[in-house]
Design a protein around this motif. Structure first.
Motif, short mmCIF file in Angstrom:
data_model
loop_
_atom_site.label_atom_id
_atom_site.label_comp_id
_atom_site.label_asym_id
_atom_site.label_seq_id
_atom_site.Cartn_x
_atom_site.Cartn_y
_atom_site.Cartn_z
N GLY A 293 0.82 -1.21 0.00
CA GLY A 293 0.00 0.00 0.00
C GLY A 293 0.85 1.26 0.00
N LEU A 294 1.95 1.24 0.79
CA LEU A 294 2.86 2.39 0.83
C LEU A 294 3.48 2.64 -0.54
CD1 LEU A 294 4.28 4.55 2.55
CD2 LEU A 294 6.06 2.86 3.05
N ASN A 295 3.87 1.57 -1.22
CA ASN A 295 4.44 1.71 -2.56
C ASN A 295 3.44 2.34 -3.53
OD1 ASN A 295 7.22 0.30 -3.50
ND2 ASN A 295 6.49 -0.59 -1.59
N ILE A 296 2.19 1.92 -3.46
CA ILE A 296 1.17 2.46 -4.37
C ILE A 296 0.94 3.94 -4.08
CG2 ILE A 296 -1.28 2.36 -4.99
CD1 ILE A 296 -1.14 -0.67 -4.52
N VAL A 297 0.88 4.32 -2.80
CA VAL A 297 0.65 5.71 -2.43
C VAL A 297 1.83 6.58 -2.87
CG1 VAL A 297 0.46 7.31 -0.48
CG2 VAL A 297 -0.88 5.20 -0.51
N LEU A 298 3.04 6.15 -2.58
CA LEU A 298 4.22 6.93 -2.95
C LEU A 298 4.35 7.06 -4.46
CD1 LEU A 298 6.83 5.55 -0.39
CD2 LEU A 298 5.78 7.80 -0.39
N PHE A 299 4.09 5.98 -5.17
CA PHE A 299 4.21 6.04 -6.63
C PHE A 299 3.10 6.92 -7.22
CE2 PHE A 299 6.87 4.40 -9.85
CZ PHE A 299 6.13 4.38 -11.02
N SER A 300 1.93 6.94 -6.59
CA SER A 300 0.85 7.82 -7.05
C SER A 300 1.25 9.29 -6.89
CB SER A 300 -0.44 7.54 -6.26
OG SER A 300 -0.89 6.22 -6.47
N VAL A 301 1.86 9.61 -5.74
CA VAL A 301 2.33 10.98 -5.52
C VAL A 301 3.40 11.35 -6.54
CG1 VAL A 301 3.53 12.49 -3.91
CG2 VAL A 301 1.75 10.96 -3.07
N PHE A 302 4.31 10.42 -6.78
CA PHE A 302 5.38 10.67 -7.74
C PHE A 302 4.82 10.92 -9.14
CE2 PHE A 302 8.44 9.07 -10.87
CZ PHE A 302 9.51 9.90 -10.61
N LEU A 303 3.84 10.13 -9.56
CA LEU A 303 3.24 10.32 -10.88
C LEU A 303 2.47 11.63 -10.96
CD1 LEU A 303 1.93 6.77 -11.93
CD2 LEU A 303 3.81 8.07 -12.91
N SER A 304 1.84 12.03 -9.85
CA SER A 304 1.12 13.32 -9.84
C SER A 304 2.09 14.48 -10.05
CB SER A 304 0.38 13.49 -8.51
OG SER A 304 -0.60 12.50 -8.35
N ILE A 305 3.25 14.41 -9.39
CA ILE A 305 4.27 15.45 -9.57
C ILE A 305 4.77 15.46 -11.01
CG2 ILE A 305 6.56 16.23 -8.87
CD1 ILE A 305 5.98 15.05 -6.10
N PHE A 306 5.04 14.27 -11.55
CA PHE A 306 5.54 14.18 -12.93
C PHE A 306 4.49 14.71 -13.91
CE2 PHE A 306 6.65 12.10 -16.92
CZ PHE A 306 8.01 12.35 -16.98
N GLN A 307 3.22 14.43 -13.64
CA GLN A 307 2.13 14.92 -14.50
C GLN A 307 2.05 16.44 -14.45
OE1 GLN A 307 -1.87 13.57 -13.46
NE2 GLN A 307 -2.15 12.88 -15.57
N PHE A 308 2.30 17.02 -13.25
CA PHE A 308 2.30 18.47 -13.11
C PHE A 308 3.48 19.08 -13.87
CE2 PHE A 308 3.91 22.20 -10.78
CZ PHE A 308 2.80 23.03 -10.86
#
Length: 324
Positions: A293-308
């Motif tokens: 779950g931690l991996n999914i949350v962290l990777f989601s945050v990372f992708l949101s930053i990359f998308q921005f």
């Protein structure tokens, strides 16, 4: 008769001109190597007549004003004027003055009709009394740390005067260095076996190598080469941690991305190496679920930053946070 009138006018102008002695007194009263312009003296110093050249820095160093260039060049300006004053205690026909909006003298800036700073105005010798908005030359203020070298070169070119820069003795740094060396030698003498364990520790060197990899792959060198600020403010004055585009980033972005990479790396290491070794099956199952779950949350945050940062990037996981 006309000749006599001209002579009397010139003599009167000479007598009324602000002298080197008066400028030295104003400088001494300011408590430094330059004249602090105030509401009561700026007309006397800048309006003329005068017998000397006055290089005037108009600045605003208050952090609330947000002039980063003003804050950056303030120590350089002080080094410049201290060096000149040290070699030329009598002024030698060249004086420095400063008006800082942070010191509460807006009248000076209003009189000069300034709407941005920093400015470098140079008032030359004159026998006439002129308005503050006339009779000066504007010198360029570089937006970098070459401020001192630029001004020294300009003084040599335009005024024919040489300024030898003197580096101030950093007694605080010397004391800290000496104290640190003595403390290190004492620790080395009394705890040498622990130093040997640290130096030969694979875990320590492995962690240090991972730290360097994270820092350099997330743009630390880019920030230093481009001279990017650590943080910015938006239109409302609130802190801004991310900027759009792949060609610019803030210093704090590097730290945030490094932290995300680091937590992802640690969670994967624990998931692959540590979790399988847990004896209790329920604990092992719970730890595995937590780390996934931690991996999914962290990777989601990372992708949101990359998308921005990369407009148009179509992929994402969980929409739990965005830097917008």
């Amino acid at each position: 008769m006309k000749l006599l009138t001209v002579v009397l006018v010139l003599y009167a102008g000479f007598c009324l001109a602000i002298t080197n002695e008066r400028l030295l007194k104003l400088q001494e009263r300011s408590g430094g190597s330059f004249i602090k312009l105030t509401k009561s003296n700026f007309n006397e110093v800048l309006a003329g007549p005068r017998n000397a050249t006055i290089i005037t820095l108009l600045t605003a160093t208050n952090p609330e004003i947000g002039c980063s260039t003003c804050q950056n060049i303030a120590p350089a300006f002080e080094q410049l004027v201290d060096s000149w004053s040290l070699d030329h205690p009598d002024g030698d026909g060249l004086f420095f003055a400063r008006a800082d909006l942070a010191e509460g003298h807006p009248d000076i800036f209003q009189a000069l009709r300034l709407n941005n700073v920093p400015k470098l105005y140079v008032y030359g010798p004159t026998n006439d009394s002129t308005p503050l908005t006339e009779g000066f030359e504007v010198w360029n203020v570089p937006q970098s740390i070459d401020f001192v070298d630029h001004v020294v070169a300009t003084i040599a070119e335009k005024l024919g005067k040489r300024v030898d820069l003197h580096q101030p003795v950093q007694w605080g740094s010397i004391a800290i260095t000496v104290g640190s060396v003595m403390l290190f030698l004492w620790l080395l003498q009394n705890y040498s076996r622990y130093f040997i364990l640290l130096i030969t520790s694979k875990t320590l060197w492995g962690g240090f190598a991972v730290f360097l990899i994270l820092i350099f792959t997330t743009g630390y060198m880019f920030n230093n080469i481009r001279g990017m600020p650590f943080i910015m403010q938006d239109d409302k004055g609130l802190p801004k941690y991310f900027v759009q585009g792949q060609q610019q980033q803030l210093g704090i972005e590097t730290q945030v991305i490094s932290a995300i990479y680091g937590m992802l790396a640690l969670s994967v290491v624990f998931l692959v190496i540590k979790a399988p070794g847990l004896a209790d099956a329920r604990v092992r199952f719970g730890i595995v679920l937590y780390l996934l779950g931690l991996n999914i949350v962290l990777f989601s945050v990372f992708l949101s930053i990359f998308q921005f940062k990369s407009s148009g990037y179509p992929f994402h996981l969980l929409n739990i946070w965005s830097p917008k």
